[in-house]
Design a protein around this motif. Sequence first.
Motif, PDB file in Angstrom:
ATOM      1  N   LEU A   1     -69.218  83.754  79.626  1.00 25.11           N
ATOM      2  CA  LEU A   1     -69.031  85.302  80.015  1.00 25.11           C
ATOM      3  C   LEU A   1     -67.879  85.653  80.615  1.00 25.11           C
ATOM      4  O   LEU A   1     -67.291  86.855  80.700  1.00 25.11           O
TER       5      LEU A   1
ATOM      6  N   THR B   1     -65.004 107.880  71.878  1.00 25.33           N
ATOM      7  CA  THR B   1     -65.294 106.513  72.258  1.00 25.33           C
ATOM      8  C   THR B   1     -66.512 106.118  72.030  1.00 25.33           C
ATOM      9  O   THR B   1     -67.441 106.940  72.156  1.00 25.33           O
ATOM     10  N   PRO B   2     -66.645 104.898  71.842  1.00 24.71           N
ATOM     11  CA  PRO B   2     -67.881 104.285  71.714  1.00 24.71           C
ATOM     12  C   PRO B   2     -68.725 104.326  73.037  1.00 24.71           C
ATOM     13  O   PRO B   2     -68.016 104.336  74.340  1.00 24.71           O
ATOM     14  N   VAL B   3     -70.177 104.412  73.118  1.00 23.00           N
ATOM     15  CA  VAL B   3     -70.879 104.471  74.389  1.00 23.00           C
ATOM     16  C   VAL B   3     -70.820 103.242  75.182  1.00 23.00           C
ATOM     17  O   VAL B   3     -70.437 103.234  76.304  1.00 23.00           O
ATOM     18  N   SER B   4     -70.928 102.102  74.335  1.00 19.52           N
ATOM     19  CA  SER B   4     -70.961 100.730  75.201  1.00 19.52           C
ATOM     20  C   SER B   4     -70.800  99.595  74.240  1.00 19.52           C
ATOM     21  O   SER B   4     -70.791  99.578  72.998  1.00 19.52           O
ATOM     22  N   GLY B   5     -70.660  98.414  74.928  1.00 19.83           N
ATOM     23  CA  GLY B   5     -70.559  97.045  73.934  1.00 19.83           C
ATOM     24  C   GLY B   5     -69.092  96.808  73.967  1.00 19.83           C
ATOM     25  O   GLY B   5     -68.210  97.465  74.606  1.00 19.83           O
TER      26      GLY B   5
ATOM     27  N   LEU C   1     -70.705  96.761  66.066  1.00 15.10           N
ATOM     28  CA  LEU C   1     -71.798  95.578  65.608  1.00 15.10           C
ATOM     29  C   LEU C   1     -71.457  95.192  64.225  1.00 15.10           C
ATOM     30  O   LEU C   1     -71.794  94.211  63.913  1.00 15.10           O
TER      31      LEU C   1
ATOM     32  N   PHE D   1     -68.720  94.367  63.074  1.00 15.93           N
ATOM     33  CA  PHE D   1     -67.919  93.322  63.194  1.00 15.93           C
ATOM     34  C   PHE D   1     -68.393  91.975  63.697  1.00 15.93           C
ATOM     35  O   PHE D   1     -69.020  91.984  64.704  1.00 15.93           O
ATOM     36  N   PHE D   2     -68.331  90.808  63.049  1.00 20.75           N
ATOM     37  CA  PHE D   2     -68.988  89.706  63.448  1.00 20.75           C
ATOM     38  C   PHE D   2     -68.344  88.510  63.098  1.00 20.75           C
ATOM     39  O   PHE D   2     -68.167  88.356  61.928  1.00 20.75           O
ATOM     40  N   PHE D   3     -67.529  87.842  63.814  1.00 24.79           N
ATOM     41  CA  PHE D   3     -66.642  86.805  63.574  1.00 24.79           C
ATOM     42  C   PHE D   3     -66.612  86.081  64.758  1.00 24.79           C
ATOM     43  O   PHE D   3     -67.189  86.135  65.774  1.00 24.79           O
ATOM     44  N   PRO D   4     -66.048  84.702  64.404  1.00 23.71           N
ATOM     45  CA  PRO D   4     -66.387  83.639  65.440  1.00 23.71           C
ATOM     46  C   PRO D   4     -65.500  83.824  66.659  1.00 23.71           C
ATOM     47  O   PRO D   4     -64.395  84.434  66.538  1.00 23.71           O
TER      48      PRO D   4
ATOM     49  N   MET E   1     -61.951  89.730  73.569  1.00 25.14           N
ATOM     50  CA  MET E   1     -62.047  90.330  72.032  1.00 25.14           C
ATOM     51  C   MET E   1     -61.021  90.788  71.584  1.00 25.14           C
ATOM     52  O   MET E   1     -61.023  90.981  70.298  1.00 25.14           O
TER      53      MET E   1
ATOM     54  N   LYS F   1     -60.058  91.293  60.248  1.00 23.90           N
ATOM     55  CA  LYS F   1     -60.616  92.398  59.737  1.00 23.90           C
ATOM     56  C   LYS F   1     -60.050  93.721  59.910  1.00 23.90           C
ATOM     57  O   LYS F   1     -59.857  94.120  61.239  1.00 23.90           O
TER      58      LYS F   1
ATOM     59  N   SER G   1     -72.801  97.568  79.249  1.00 22.45           N
ATOM     60  CA  SER G   1     -73.173  96.504  78.420  1.00 22.45           C
ATOM     61  C   SER G   1     -72.374  95.689  78.146  1.00 22.45           C
ATOM     62  O   SER G   1     -72.280  95.004  77.066  1.00 22.45           O
TER      63      SER G   1
ATOM     64  N   PRO H   1     -70.713  92.166  78.584  1.00 19.66           N
ATOM     65  CA  PRO H   1     -71.547  90.801  78.849  1.00 19.66           C
ATOM     66  C   PRO H   1     -70.476  89.758  79.631  1.00 19.66           C
ATOM     67  O   PRO H   1     -69.832  88.935  79.171  1.00 19.66           O
TER      68      PRO H   1
END
Lengths: 336, 530
Positions: A95, A163-167, A171, A173-176, A182, A191, A283, A285
Amino acid sequence: MFGFILRRLGLLIPTFIGVSLVAFFFIRLLPGDPVLLLAGERGISPERYAELMHRFGFDLPLWKQFIYYFTDLMHGDFGTSISTKKPIFNEFFTLFPATLELSICAVIFAVVLGVPAGVIAAVKRNSWFDHTAMATALVGYSMPIFWWALLLIIVFSGILGWTPVSGRISLMFFFPKVTGFMLIDSFLSGKAGAFQSAASHLILPTIVLGTIPLAVIARQTRSAMLEVLGEDYIRTAKAKGLSPFRVVAVHALRNALIPVITTIGLQIGVLMAGAILTETIFSWPGIGKWMVDSIFRRDYPAVQGGLVLIALIVMGVNLVVDMLYGLVNPKIRHQR
Amino acid sequence: MKTMSRLLAATMLVAGLASAAHAKTFVYCSEGSPEGFDPAPYASGTTFDASSKPVYSRLTEFERGTTNVIPGLAESWDISEDGTVYTFHLRKGVKFHTTEYFTPTRDFNADDVIFSFQRQNDKNDPWYAYAGGTWEYWTGMDMPNLVKSIEKVDDYTVKLTLTAANAPMLANLAMDFASIMSKEYADKLAAEGKQPDLNQLPIGTGPFQFVAYEKDAVIRYQAFADYWGGKQKIDDLVFAITPDASVRVQKLKAGECHLMPYPNPADVEALQSDDSVQLMSQAGLNIGYLAYNTMMKPFDDVRVRKALNMAINKQAIIDAVFQGTGQVAKNPIPPTMWSYNDNIQDDPYDPEAAKKLLAEAGVKDLSMKVWAMPVSRPYNPNARRMAELIQADYANVGVKVEIVSYEWAEYLKRSQDKERDGALLMGWTGDNGDPDNFLAVLLGCSGVGGSNRANWCNEEFNALVTKAAAVSDMAERTKLYEDAQVVFKKEAPWATIAHSTTYVPMSKAVIDYKVDPLGSHRFDGVDLAE
C-alpha cells in the motif's frame, strides 16, 4: 559531513526504541480487544474468548508480549495481521507506494505554488496580492479536509465531469504492478490513455492533500523572505546595482529557504494525518486508511508494525532534510 | 516473478475478453476490502460479498432474493426419522475453476465436502490453524456442539450426523462459512507449503472465478464458463472499493459503477428523485432493540418493563433516527421472516398508562442508565440520538435517564455483563433466515451472559424455541414460534424498536438484480442492458 551523518544516525537508535514502545502500548491502551470485535453482537463465551486470546498470545503478561514483539522486530519480523493473516511488512509495502505517490504530488503542488506565492507576497508586501494570498492561505489551512474533498468531487466530477470521482486509474486499465507508482506503471504499460487516466485521477486528491502544506509553506516563505529582505547584505546587493530579480532569487531566497526546508520536512507528519482522510474519500489504496481500519479492528500487530514502519520512514525523511539543511547551511554541519 | 506472469496472463485474458464483441463488465462500488477470500475464518458481510457469494457454492443455497433454502451442490437429501442424520446426494459433473494458478484434474466430490467442514471442526486437522483458527461462524452457529460426525459414504454421498435434531441445519449449510473448497487445490498448496494462498487465490465452483485483487482498490472476477448453474450473462465482475458512502453515490451518478451498497439515510430521498438511478429496497432482516437487564431490580418486574415500553414513542424514533427508512418493530423477528406473528398487539405509546403502571409496581423516582452504541449499524444508524429520544420519553413518565456509551469493543464486552445496570441498545441482523437464529440466539437461556443481553431466561419461552428447533414439520415449527412471540410480548424483556429498510441504488442499466433479505450482495443472475 560524514561525522554529522553518523551523529544523526546515532540519534535514531533511542528514537526507534521509543517508537516501538509507544506503538506497542498505545494500541493496548485503547479499550476492547480484537477477539471481542471479531465476535460482535453475537457475544462470546468465556472459554472461547480465553482460547482465542491464547491463540493470539494476548494472554501473556504485557512485558513478555513486548519482549517477543521487540525480538521479532530486531529480526525484521513485523508480525502478521490478525484480520488478513498476512505479514504486516508485505501489507504495508503493497500500500505504501500509493501513499508515497500521492504525498510526493501533494508536496510538489504545495512547493511549486507556495514558494513563489510567499516570495511575491513578501516582495510586494501589503499589496493586494499579499493580502489575498495570505487570506487564502489562512482559509486553506483551516478548511476541514473531508468537506473540501467532497466539495471538489461534487463540483469537478459531479457537475462539470472534468475529473474522475475516485480511485487511482480507470477500471478498464488492468496491467501488472511494477513499481506500485501508478504514474510510472501506467506509462510502462504502454497502453494508450493509461497515463492520462492515472494523472487525472491524481488531480483532486493532490489538491486536497496539498492544501494545508501549501498554506503553511506560503506563509513560512513570506515571513522568512521578509526577514532576509531587511538584512544588510540585501541592501548591499541592491546598491551594487544587481537586478531586482537577482537580488530576490539568488541572494534573498537562498537564505530564506533554510527555514522553509525545515517546514517542508515537518509537513510529512501533516501529510500522514491528511492522507487518512484523503485516502478514505478518494478510495485511494494507501497506508493511511489501512492504519485507521487496523485501529478500529484492534489489529494489534498491524497497528504496531505500521506505526514502527511509518516512524522509520519519517525518521529517514528527517535525516535527509537535516542533511540538506547541512548542505545549505555550513554552520549546522560544523556544529559540535 | 510468478505474480507478474500470473498478472500478465490475467491481463491477456481480460484483454482478450474485452476485445470480444460487447464484453459486459459489471462494476460494483463495494464499501470495503475483504479480509481474505476464504469466507470461513471471517464474520463480515464485506468479506462474504467478495468471497463466498461470487466464488463458491454450498451444499444448499438461498434462493436469490429470498431466504428459501434450495439445492446447491447437494442435489437432494434425506433426513432420518429422528432428525439427526442428514444424507446428502451430491451433484455430479460440477467443475472447479481453472485459473492461472490451478488446474483441477477432477470434478467436485464428497472429499471436498469433508475437507471444507472438517478443517473447521477438527482441531487436529492440518488446516485447522492455517488462518488463525478463528472459525467464527462455525463456533457462532454452535456447530461444534451440533455436529457429531461428517462421513463420506461414497464419492457422491455424504452423511452428516447431529447430536440432536436441528431443523435450521439446512439453512446453516447455505451460509457463507459452509462454502465448499477444493480439496485437490488445498492438497497442492499444502505440498508446496503455500497454505496461505487458499485465502488469497481462491478456487471454488461458484458463478465467478477470481482474477486479481489489488488491495484496498479493485477486485476482478470473470464469469465461470462451466458453472454448474449455467454461465452468467455478464462477462466480468469488478469490485471498485469505495469506503465513503457519499463518494459511492457520486461514482454511481458519474457512471463509474453500476450498483452500490449502503447509501447514507440522508441521501435516500435525493436518490429516489434521481432519474438516472433506480432505487430498490427491502425490509431488512434485522431488529434494533432496547434490552432491559431482567436480572436486576427493578427490571425483574414485568410491570416496570411494560411501563417503560409504553413510554417510548417509536414512530418519532423512526422519523428522527431512520429518517423514514425503517419501520416500528413489535416482535423480536422482522415481518419478512416466516412465523412472524402479526396478531400480536404492540404495547401502545401511552405515557399516562405507563406512569400508572410504574406506580402500581411501586417504582418512584427511578433513575436508570440507557446504553447507546458508539457505532452506526444497519438496525440502528444513530444510537446516541435514539437514546436521547428515549431519555426525553422516559422523562415524561418521571424516569431519569443517564446515557452511557463506550468505545465499540468495550461496549460489546460490558454488554455481556450480567450485573449491568439499566437498559441497553443493541440489535441483530439475521444469518440464515431461520427464526431460531433470532429467538434462540438472542432470547434463549443458553445466551444469558452472552448474546442474550436481557439476561432473560423464561422457561415457557425457552421450551417453545428449543422444541421448534428439534421438529422438522414447518407448520408445527411456525406454530411454536408464533406462541413464543406471544410469551415474549407478555414478558417484555426488550422494547422492540425498529426494523430498518435496506436500500440498494443502481444504474438504470442493471437488469434483474434482487435485493438479498440476508443483507448480502450477489451478482449471479444479473444482467446489463446494452
